[in-house]
Design a protein around this motif. Structure first.
Motif, PDB file in Angstrom:
ATOM      1  N   LYS A 126     143.367 -68.774  73.675  1.00  0.00           N
ATOM      2  CA  LYS A 126     144.285 -67.659  73.880  1.00  0.00           C
ATOM      3  C   LYS A 126     144.935 -67.782  75.259  1.00  0.00           C
ATOM      4  O   LYS A 126     144.271 -68.073  76.250  1.00  0.00           O
ATOM      5  N   ASN A 127     146.244 -67.557  75.318  1.00  0.00           N
ATOM      6  CA  ASN A 127     146.995 -67.659  76.569  1.00  0.00           C
ATOM      7  C   ASN A 127     147.787 -66.380  76.808  1.00  0.00           C
ATOM      8  O   ASN A 127     148.446 -65.872  75.895  1.00  0.00           O
ATOM      9  N   THR A 128     147.722 -65.871  78.029  1.00  0.00           N
ATOM     10  CA  THR A 128     148.511 -64.707  78.430  1.00  0.00           C
ATOM     11  C   THR A 128     149.279 -65.070  79.693  1.00  0.00           C
ATOM     12  O   THR A 128     148.685 -65.541  80.665  1.00  0.00           O
ATOM     13  N   LEU A 129     150.578 -64.876  79.652  1.00  0.00           N
ATOM     14  CA  LEU A 129     151.441 -65.217  80.785  1.00  0.00           C
ATOM     15  C   LEU A 129     152.224 -63.988  81.214  1.00  0.00           C
ATOM     16  O   LEU A 129     152.849 -63.320  80.380  1.00  0.00           O
ATOM     17  N   THR A 130     152.175 -63.673  82.513  1.00  0.00           N
ATOM     18  CA  THR A 130     152.876 -62.523  83.074  1.00  0.00           C
ATOM     19  C   THR A 130     153.838 -62.999  84.158  1.00  0.00           C
ATOM     20  O   THR A 130     153.462 -63.813  85.014  1.00  0.00           O
ATOM     21  N   ILE A 131     155.064 -62.494  84.116  1.00  0.00           N
ATOM     22  CA  ILE A 131     156.089 -62.884  85.083  1.00  0.00           C
ATOM     23  C   ILE A 131     156.379 -61.720  86.022  1.00  0.00           C
ATOM     24  O   ILE A 131     156.698 -60.610  85.580  1.00  0.00           O
ATOM     25  N   ASP A 132     156.268 -61.973  87.317  1.00  0.00           N
ATOM     26  CA  ASP A 132     156.739 -61.027  88.334  1.00  0.00           C
ATOM     27  C   ASP A 132     158.142 -61.472  88.710  1.00  0.00           C
ATOM     28  O   ASP A 132     158.334 -62.465  89.413  1.00  0.00           O
ATOM     29  N   THR A 157     165.742 -62.423  84.957  1.00  0.00           N
ATOM     30  CA  THR A 157     165.653 -61.786  83.648  1.00  0.00           C
ATOM     31  C   THR A 157     165.265 -62.845  82.622  1.00  0.00           C
ATOM     32  O   THR A 157     166.075 -63.706  82.267  1.00  0.00           O
ATOM     33  N   PRO A 158     164.017 -62.836  82.165  1.00  0.00           N
ATOM     34  CA  PRO A 158     163.607 -63.838  81.169  1.00  0.00           C
ATOM     35  C   PRO A 158     164.271 -63.580  79.820  1.00  0.00           C
ATOM     36  O   PRO A 158     164.312 -62.443  79.351  1.00  0.00           O
ATOM     37  N   LYS A 159     164.808 -64.641  79.220  1.00  0.00           N
ATOM     38  CA  LYS A 159     165.510 -64.513  77.940  1.00  0.00           C
ATOM     39  C   LYS A 159     164.671 -65.036  76.772  1.00  0.00           C
ATOM     40  O   LYS A 159     164.473 -64.347  75.788  1.00  0.00           O
ATOM     41  N   TYR A 160     164.210 -66.269  76.880  1.00  0.00           N
ATOM     42  CA  TYR A 160     163.390 -66.830  75.815  1.00  0.00           C
ATOM     43  C   TYR A 160     162.462 -67.885  76.404  1.00  0.00           C
ATOM     44  O   TYR A 160     162.648 -68.359  77.530  1.00  0.00           O
ATOM     45  N   TYR A 161     161.433 -68.228  75.640  1.00  0.00           N
ATOM     46  CA  TYR A 161     160.516 -69.278  76.063  1.00  0.00           C
ATOM     47  C   TYR A 161     160.359 -70.292  74.937  1.00  0.00           C
ATOM     48  O   TYR A 161     160.599 -70.006  73.765  1.00  0.00           O
ATOM     49  N   THR A 192     157.859 -58.880  80.008  1.00  0.00           N
ATOM     50  CA  THR A 192     157.527 -59.859  81.044  1.00  0.00           C
ATOM     51  C   THR A 192     156.095 -60.366  80.901  1.00  0.00           C
ATOM     52  O   THR A 192     155.637 -61.169  81.708  1.00  0.00           O
ATOM     53  N   THR A 193     155.388 -59.908  79.878  1.00  0.00           N
ATOM     54  CA  THR A 193     154.060 -60.419  79.558  1.00  0.00           C
ATOM     55  C   THR A 193     154.043 -60.856  78.104  1.00  0.00           C
ATOM     56  O   THR A 193     154.460 -60.112  77.219  1.00  0.00           O
ATOM     57  N   ALA A 201     140.039 -68.243  77.022  1.00  0.00           N
ATOM     58  CA  ALA A 201     141.223 -67.422  77.304  1.00  0.00           C
ATOM     59  C   ALA A 201     141.778 -67.806  78.670  1.00  0.00           C
ATOM     60  O   ALA A 201     141.039 -67.839  79.660  1.00  0.00           O
ATOM     61  N   TYR A 202     143.066 -68.090  78.717  1.00  0.00           N
ATOM     62  CA  TYR A 202     143.738 -68.495  79.951  1.00  0.00           C
ATOM     63  C   TYR A 202     144.756 -67.433  80.356  1.00  0.00           C
ATOM     64  O   TYR A 202     145.475 -66.894  79.501  1.00  0.00           O
ATOM     65  N   THR A 203     144.820 -67.160  81.643  1.00  0.00           N
ATOM     66  CA  THR A 203     145.778 -66.194  82.186  1.00  0.00           C
ATOM     67  C   THR A 203     146.647 -66.899  83.215  1.00  0.00           C
ATOM     68  O   THR A 203     146.124 -67.544  84.137  1.00  0.00           O
ATOM     69  N   TYR A 204     147.964 -66.757  83.078  1.00  0.00           N
ATOM     70  CA  TYR A 204     148.912 -67.363  84.001  1.00  0.00           C
ATOM     71  C   TYR A 204     149.768 -66.262  84.627  1.00  0.00           C
ATOM     72  O   TYR A 204     150.333 -65.424  83.904  1.00  0.00           O
ATOM     73  N   SER A 205     149.841 -66.267  85.950  1.00  0.00           N
ATOM     74  CA  SER A 205     150.646 -65.293  86.677  1.00  0.00           C
ATOM     75  C   SER A 205     151.773 -66.043  87.383  1.00  0.00           C
ATOM     76  O   SER A 205     151.509 -66.922  88.220  1.00  0.00           O
ATOM     77  N   VAL A 206     153.016 -65.701  87.043  1.00  0.00           N
ATOM     78  CA  VAL A 206     154.189 -66.401  87.557  1.00  0.00           C
ATOM     79  C   VAL A 206     154.992 -65.446  88.427  1.00  0.00           C
ATOM     80  O   VAL A 206     155.323 -64.337  88.003  1.00  0.00           O
TER      81      VAL A 206
END
Length: 300
Positions: free
Chosen positions: A114-120, A126-130, A175-176, A259-264
């Protein structure tokens, strides 16, 4: 659940949901191998069993694309008794099988991470797509070593999986994001001193080649619009997956059932910071523990 087993030294494995997911599946021949109710008369060998692979339905680029998430929320799982080591089975007074050393816990692991990515965005992006890249389309059904010893497990199981990079999805103002990935264990191919070295690359003929990351290492591309002061641009940021916390910058391993968490943090048009963390000291925290009692199994 009751099966007929041989007395003596044996390996005990378990699988779950092998034919209940529309996203992950087994070949019919492999599925037939697993339908064993009488171990004593079965011709299935340990090598045959460990060689069974799962497959993922993913579609084709330019056509219908499928997320690596199990859309039906059913997770294929596999695991073993005694951390994958053999146990001695003996018959008790009632005729039921029991292990001589009292080992009775079967650990089941999800084949996915499981991966969770959050963008500050810092008000600048403005994130559009990944786009999810290098997503394995197949993998080993059963862990090939003791997953509770991560260092040994990953060292023994570096893979060269077939991967695809077709899936993309919109942020839709979020953003998450959270998503699942099949296990993908890869090594660095260059010297890495900091996390930015993970993304070093060269462009040639419109093709991006990573300098320090394996060609099959999994990563995400984040696309969007940057605006700060007089600077406006359409940009994309690349982040390779893995637990690169605690200066493990050469870690590109996506391990099943973790579970992986990424903070950008977006600091500038070409300046981001990323932190990663692999959650849970308990490697089967997102899995299932089955405790046998000699006459059947009890689920926790």
């Amino acid at each position: 659940i009751e099966i007929t087993a041989k007395t003596g030294e044996s390996y005990i494995y378990a699988v779950a949901n092998i034919d209940k997911s529309s996203t992950y599946y087994l070949d019919e021949d492999d599925k037939a191998l697993l339908k064993v109710t009488d171990v004593a008369s079965s011709s299935l060998t340990l090598d045959d069993f460990l060689a069974i692979r799962f497959h993922r339905r993913y579609g084709t680029e330019g056509s219908e694309l499928f997320s690596p998430d199990p859309v039906d929320n059913v997770f294929m799982m596999s695991g073993y008794l005694n951390d994958g080591n053999p146990v001695t089975i003996q018959k008790d007074d009632s005729g039921h099988a029991a292990t001589a050393d009292g080992v009775n816990v079967i650990k089941l692991y999800r084949i996915l991470a499981k991966n969770t990515l959050t963008i500050d965005t810092n008000g600048k992006f403005t994130p559009k797509y990944y786009r999810l890249c290098n997503v394995p389309v197949a993998g080993a059904l059963v862990p090939q070593a003791d997953i509770s010893d991560i260092d040994a497990y990953t060292a023994d199981n570096i893979t060269d999986e077939e991967v695809e990079s077709s899936y993309r999805w919109n942020f839709d103002g979020e953003t998450t994001i959270s998503f699942y990935y099949p296990e993908n264990l890869q090594q660095a191919v260059g010297t890495i001193h900091g996390w930015k070295d993970r993304e070093e690359n060269d462009w040639a003929g419109g093709v991006k080649t990573f300098t320090n990351a394996s060609a099959d290492a999994s990563y995400i591309e984040i696309h969007g619009d940057y605006a700060s002061g007089n600077v406006k641009a359409t940009v994309s940021y690349t982040i390779h997956f893995g637990d690169f916390s605690d200066y493990q910058y050469d870690n590109f391993q996506v391990i099943r059932n973790h579970a992986y968490t990424y903070s950008v943090s977006i600091n500038g048009v070409d300046d981001i910071e990323v932190e990663a963390k692999r959650e849970g000291d308990n490697p089967y925290a997102e899995g299932l523990v089955v405790e046998t009692d000699g006459t059947g199994v009890a689920y926790d």
